[in-house]
Scaffold this active site. Structure first.
Site, PDB file in Angstrom:
ATOM      1  N   GLU A 178       0.843  -1.186   0.000  1.00  0.00           N
ATOM      2  CA  GLU A 178       0.000   0.000   0.000  1.00  0.00           C
ATOM      3  C   GLU A 178       0.890   1.252   0.000  1.00  0.00           C
ATOM      4  O   GLU A 178       1.897   1.293   0.716  1.00  0.00           O
ATOM      5  CB  GLU A 178      -0.837  -0.091   1.273  1.00  0.00           C
ATOM      6  CG  GLU A 178      -1.400   1.149   1.822  1.00  0.00           C
ATOM      7  CD  GLU A 178      -2.016   0.919   3.221  1.00  0.00           C
ATOM      8  OE1 GLU A 178      -2.938   1.655   3.526  1.00  0.00           O
ATOM      9  OE2 GLU A 178      -1.568   0.040   3.973  1.00  0.00           O
ATOM     10  N   ASP A 204      14.343  -2.883  13.280  1.00  0.00           N
ATOM     11  CA  ASP A 204      15.270  -1.940  12.622  1.00  0.00           C
ATOM     12  C   ASP A 204      14.692  -0.526  12.740  1.00  0.00           C
ATOM     13  O   ASP A 204      14.567   0.200  11.759  1.00  0.00           O
ATOM     14  CB  ASP A 204      15.437  -2.341  11.146  1.00  0.00           C
ATOM     15  CG  ASP A 204      16.623  -1.645  10.483  1.00  0.00           C
ATOM     16  OD1 ASP A 204      17.414  -0.971  11.184  1.00  0.00           O
ATOM     17  OD2 ASP A 204      16.763  -1.766   9.241  1.00  0.00           O
TER      18      ASP A 204
END
Ligand code: ADP
Length: 292
Positions: free
Chosen positions: A94, A197
């Protein structure tokens, strides 16, 4: 056939609606992949591209986005499909217009991240290996957090560093650290679902001001590892940390564990980007050795 046509057909197939995109528009800001926005008049998708050999990396990223998304806590781009087109691997998700935090945005991010961290598993690790940047990240499930971090995080990166030519004193200090590990960390946190991360470049805000996190290296581990990384390259601001701690306070000893957790990312930067990170890695090891 152009890769865009193949990708567009794949999007049409999984969405069940024809998709005839305009010219792709390149998007900067990433460290590892080429990224483009693929749009027709109405719908837009974010597409990452890399060499065909890295298809596993994209499939693992897609699984990671899905795992975070299922918690229905902090917003995560919905992953759509991945594959290989014209010799390149791709991942489609998306498209979200990314902007900055509005009023209360950072506090919302802190609260929602704490909620995501409530999602837990029976072991540390994950059901599959993935990558951190483009470096392999092993995630074999382990019941001991200390063993997991020592072997699959620090030990793995130290071995890689030696293969990349950073042996010598880094290796010697690293080995002493791995041997003395238990003195530094006496900790059995719950295995929380982590982004893995979470530096500033991997969080932004949607047009409604909701925080969005992306580009993960998901696994289950100590939630403090995610928080530590937010502090590594600049910090997320007091409102974020206050809201996180209000939702879920941290345990004593975080300030030492933070260095231990961020050493993993600095070693990874050394392995990915070279000797500019050697001094920082060595001084973090020295600092930790001084506490043993
Ligand atoms: P890389 O894997 O190369 O590091 P990122 O996933 O970090 O790439 O994406 C690069 C940039 O693209 C990000 O910094 C962000 O600004 C933007 N971005 C990431 N995901 C989306 C998305 N779903 N929609 C729109 N923009 C995105």
């Amino acid at each position: 056939m152009q890769p865009w046509q193949i990708i567009a057909e794949h999007i049409a197939q999984v969405t069940g609606t024809p998709f005839d995109p305009l010219e792709p528009r390149h998007i900067g800001g990433g460290c590892i992949n080429t990224a483009v926005r693929l749009m027709d008049g109405g719908r837009g998708y974010f597409v990452k591209l890399n060499s065909a050999s890295l298809i596993d990396m994209f499939e693992a990223e897609s699984d990671g986005l899905q795992a975070m998304s299922e918690t229905e806590t902090i917003r995560v781009p919905k992953s759509l499909c991945s594959g290989i087109a014209d010799g390149q691997s791709y991942l489609v998700m998306e498209y979200i217009d990314m902007g900055h935090a509005g009023r209360d945005g950072s506090a919302k991010a802190g609260r929602q991240l704490a909620e995501m961290h409530r999602a837990n598993w029976t072991s540390y690790g994950w059901h599959r290996d993935n990558t951190i940047g483009s470096t392999p990240q092993p995630n074999s499930p382990n019941d001991s957090w200390i063993d997991f971090w020592r072997e699959q995080r620090l030990g793995f990166q130290l071995n890689l560093a030696e293969r990349n030519g950073y042996g010598g004193s880094l290796r010697r200090g690293g080995e002493r650290l791995l041997e003395g590990f238990h003195a530094l960390i006496d900790h059995q946190p719950q295995p929380s679902l982590l982004h893995g991360d979470l530096w500033g470049g991997n969080m932004a805000y949607d047009p409604e001001g909701n925080p969005v996190i992306y580009d993960p290296a998901v696994y289950y581990g100590d939630r403090e590892a995610d928080l530590a990384m937010t502090e590594l390259f600049g910090g997320f601001g007091n409102a974020f940390y206050d809201a996180y701690r209000e939702s879920w306070p941290l345990e004593p000893g975080y300030s030492t564990r933070k260095v231990l957790y961020n050493l993993y990312h600095i070693l990874n930067h050394l392995n990915l980007f070279g000797s500019g990170y050697l001094g920082q890695a060595s001084s973090m090891i020295d600092r930790l050795l001084a506490e043993i």
